[in-house]
Design an enzyme around this catalytic site. Structure first.
Site, PDB file in Angstrom:
ATOM      1  N   LYS A 189       0.817  -1.214   0.000  1.00 41.35           N
ATOM      2  CA  LYS A 189       0.000   0.000   0.000  1.00 41.35           C
ATOM      3  C   LYS A 189       0.855   1.270   0.000  1.00 41.35           C
ATOM      4  O   LYS A 189       0.440   2.305  -0.504  1.00 41.35           O
ATOM      5  CB  LYS A 189      -0.932   0.009   1.205  1.00 41.35           C
ATOM      6  CG  LYS A 189      -2.003  -1.083   1.182  1.00 41.35           C
ATOM      7  CD  LYS A 189      -3.031  -0.850   0.096  1.00 41.35           C
ATOM      8  CE  LYS A 189      -4.179  -1.859   0.175  1.00 41.35           C
ATOM      9  NZ  LYS A 189      -5.064  -1.764  -1.011  1.00 41.35           N
TER      10      LYS A 189
ATOM     11  N   SER B  24       1.563  -9.748  -0.603  1.00 36.94           N
ATOM     12  CA  SER B  24       1.299  -8.310  -0.570  1.00 36.94           C
ATOM     13  C   SER B  24       1.471  -7.659   0.795  1.00 36.94           C
ATOM     14  O   SER B  24       1.626  -6.448   0.881  1.00 36.94           O
ATOM     15  CB  SER B  24      -0.115  -8.044  -1.088  1.00 36.94           C
ATOM     16  OG  SER B  24      -1.048  -8.771  -0.315  1.00 36.94           O
TER      17      SER B  24
ATOM     18  N   GLU C  49      -9.449   5.876   3.171  1.00 36.06           N
ATOM     19  CA  GLU C  49     -10.271   4.837   3.764  1.00 36.06           C
ATOM     20  C   GLU C  49      -9.343   3.680   4.065  1.00 36.06           C
ATOM     21  O   GLU C  49      -8.284   3.552   3.464  1.00 36.06           O
ATOM     22  CB  GLU C  49     -11.362   4.389   2.790  1.00 36.06           C
ATOM     23  CG  GLU C  49     -10.941   3.295   1.784  1.00 36.06           C
ATOM     24  CD  GLU C  49      -9.889   3.740   0.777  1.00 36.06           C
ATOM     25  OE1 GLU C  49      -9.683   4.959   0.628  1.00 36.06           O
ATOM     26  OE2 GLU C  49      -9.259   2.869   0.142  1.00 36.06           O
TER      27      GLU C  49
END
Lengths: 389, 266
Positions: free
Chosen positions: A90, A374, A112
């Site tokens: 991210k 991830s 968010e």
């Protein structure tokens, strides 16, 4: 720069577009123009790469998972996004978007978050660049990802609980959008996945494709047979798929099957959904016959979303990638397997990708499979500990 | 054509130099069986036309009050079909123009052409889609107009003059001027954006202009008389329904609020 995909209207085939309140359209135009300019500007790109190298720790390693490979009879390579600063992919997107916010002169960012990884990444990038940051998070997710809530607070971000709907990721996106409609003149919305109105799905893909580009270099000219990634909104998957699309490897996205597709309690938007519009984009989503959006379910907060990025919808429709799913139970077993064989505790999200390989091991025998790992599992340890008998 | 009723209202409003009141209410409140009664009460209290909301699970442009109204209506079993049945009853009982307001997904789910036909059969004059900006409007506007209804397009304080001109040029039956940044909901103060936006829109087009978002009190409504052809009040009315202990009280409270607003516009 002439856009091929998406096109000028933000379409990936029939998917994508810009179904957003009129108030936001000028901001989306401004953002698209700012991003296009920045992405063509070598100073911006140099700074972005430098921050990814020195602050985020890129490139992340490509790790040969020897013991897991032996166990499954499948050669498994892990792209170690869990080793990126803050513990997930991210941060790649958060850094890029916070740089853009700074360059657009917006002193505040909002985000968010579901699992909390995007919230932490945005709070981190905001701290690094000196911007104010508020993060919308569903109350249910605040409960199951308490560690990340604390991290965001330490980083100076305010976590705003969302109580509407099922109080998970979908509702957090809606609330962040509503905030942005009010504050658009001074605020940039750092959306966390390849979802939302144009230019977000395109821009987030561009910031995440570094994952696949690095892997291409690290593979040194060899090609895996398959590339597997989990898909909620789908930013980690698009990040690794996009540079490989058309180069040969099969691209396999793994959605959350939750308690099983037949139970109706899952997050498999492509596998069990239909085309519709959610959060500003046309894509596959979980909805009823009246177009009311259904609640998703997944053990992993990051996959607990009833929509999916429009480029994934396009990939599915055109056969560029295929989409499978793994249940909560399979993901838990895969998490344990990877932990014991490789000494890596993965996040529950990429555990779904591993789970699909475990289930398909026989069919995959002898093949080389590249998995996007991830994120790391620290955030899930508390939730897992509570589940132990 | 269905839209004539609303076009006539705007012609009358302009010739008599007044500002019309177009209350918003979600279909199915306080309940499906009494929903039309609520609209009739609003008509008796001075409403000129109605915006009837078809509830949607994820109303991105709406604040907490209308979100709660949507949830209540959905829980009460309101569908596109039953919502449009309310529209038909309201038009039949009041003779006043009604607009259907919803979000893009329910329309695309049942198909824009099918939706347009259903709206025509219900007697609606036009359609408002909260998450449909100019660039995406054609897919819904085309069937709506083919069925003799009008399409409403939004204009926001954030728009450039060039964009306002493009919106006016796309042929909306009226422009919904977004009076304040932010989602629907009551505000203590009048928006500083409202009069400026109204003036900017007026300078580029004479398409009818209706202002909404953040207008809830008689004073706020009065401040826009002369600036627009109409105003929309929604959250202040939905809140009265949500707060009422029973359905008759809900109807009484909404009737009185609409009467106050209508009085302020006279």
């Amino acid at each position: 720069m002439k856009l091929k995909r998406p096109d000028e209207s933000g379409r990936f085939g029939e998917f994508g577009g810009r179904f957003a309140p009129e108030t936001l359209i000028p901001a989306l135009d401004q953002l698209a123009a700012a991003f296009e300019k920045a992405w063509d500007d070598e100073h911006f790109v140099d700074e972005y790469r430098r921050v990814l190298r020195d602050f985020v720790g890129r490139p992340t390693p490509l790790h040969e998972a020897t013991r897991l490979s032996e166990r499954l009879g499948v050669r498994i390579l892990l792209k170690r996004e869990d080793l990126a600063h803050t513990g997930a992919h991210k941060i790649n997107n958060a850094v890029g978007q916070v740089m853009l916010a700074r360059d657009m002169g917006k002193p505040r960012v909002i985000a968010e978050t579901g699992a909390g990884q995007h919230g932490v990444a945005t709070a981190t990038a905001a701290a690094y660049f000196g911007l104010e940051c508020d993060v919308y998070m569903g109350e249910v997710d605040i409960e199951r990802q308490a560690l990340n809530v604390h991290r965001m607070g330490m980083l100076g971000a305010e976590v705003i609980p969302v109580t509407s709907g099922a109080a998970t990721l979908k509702d957090a996106v809606s609330e962040a959008m509503r905030d942005w409609v009010r504050t658009v003149e001074t605020t940039h919305y750092v959306i966390g996945s390849v979802v939302g109105p144009h230019p977000f799905p395109w821009m987030v893909r561009e910031f995440q494709k570094v994952i696949g580009e690095e892997a291409l270099v690290q593979l040194g000219g060899t090609m895996p047979d398959d590339i597997v990634a989990c898909v909620g909104g789908g930013s980690n998957a698009i990040g690794i798929f996009y540079p490989f699309a058309g180069l040969g490897p099969r691209l396999i996205g793994v959605e959350a099957a939750g308690l099983g597709i037949a139970s109706g309690r899952h997050g498999a938007s492509i596998g069990a959904g239909t085309p519709g519009i959610l959060h500003g984009t046309k894509t596959y989503l979980l909805q009823d016959a009246e177009g009311q959006v259904l609640e998703a379910h997944s053990i992993s907060a990051g996959l607990d979303y009833p929509g999916v990025g429009p480029e994934h919808a396009f990939f599915a429709e055109t056969g560029i990638a295929r989409y499978e799913s793994a249940t909560d139970e399979e993901a838990l077993a895969a998490l344990e397997l990877l932990t014991r064989t490789e000494g890596i505790i993965p996040a529950l999200e990429p555990a779904h990708a591993i789970a699909w390989i475990v289930r398909e091991a026989e069919a995959l025998a002898g093949r080389t499979v590249l998995v996007n790992l991830s994120g790391r599992g620290d955030k899930d340890v508390e939730q897992l500990a509570r589940m132990e008998p | 054509m269905n839209r004539d009723l609303l076009d006539q209202l705007f012609a009358e409003v302009r010739s008599s130099h007044r500002t019309a009141l177009l209350p918003f209410m979600t279909a199915g409140l306080p309940s499906l069986s009494t929903s039309a009664d609520l609209f009739v009460a609003m008509a008796e209290a001075g409403a000129d036309a109605f915006e009837v909301g078809i509830p949607y699970s994820d109303p991105m442009m709406d604040g907490p009050t209308i979100q709660a109204g949507n949830q209540l209506a959905l829980t009460g079993g309101v569908t596109v079909e039953s919502g449009l049945a309310v529209v038909a009853e309201v038009v039949a009982r009041t003779g006043k123009p009604a607009l259907v307001m919803t979000y893009a997904n329910p329309i695309f789910r049942i198909g824009p052409a099918h939706f347009a036909r259903q709206c025509r059969e219900a007697g609606a004059c036009g359609v408002i889609v909260a998450d449909l900006p100019l660039e995406e409007a054609a897919a819904i506007q085309e069937p709506i107009e083919r069925h003799g209804l009008g399409m409403v397009l939004f204009a926001a304080p954030t728009a450039t003059d060039a964009r306002l001109e493009a919106i006016a040029g796309a042929g909306p039956m009226f422009i919904y001027g977004i009076a304040d940044l932010g989602v629907t909901g009551e505000r203590r103060r009048s928006s500083s954006h409202a009069r400026e936006l109204a003036a900017r829109i007026r300078s580029v087009t004479d398409v009818p202009l209706v202002m909404g978002v953040g207008i809830s009190t008689p004073d706020q409504a009065r401040s826009l008389t002369g600036e627009a052809d109409g105003i929309i009040v929604g959250s202040a009315l939905v809140r009265r329904v949500l707060e009422a202990p029973d359905e008759p009280t809900a109807i009484t409270e909404v009737r009185s609020a609409v009467a106050d607003l209508a009085g302020a516009l006279r």
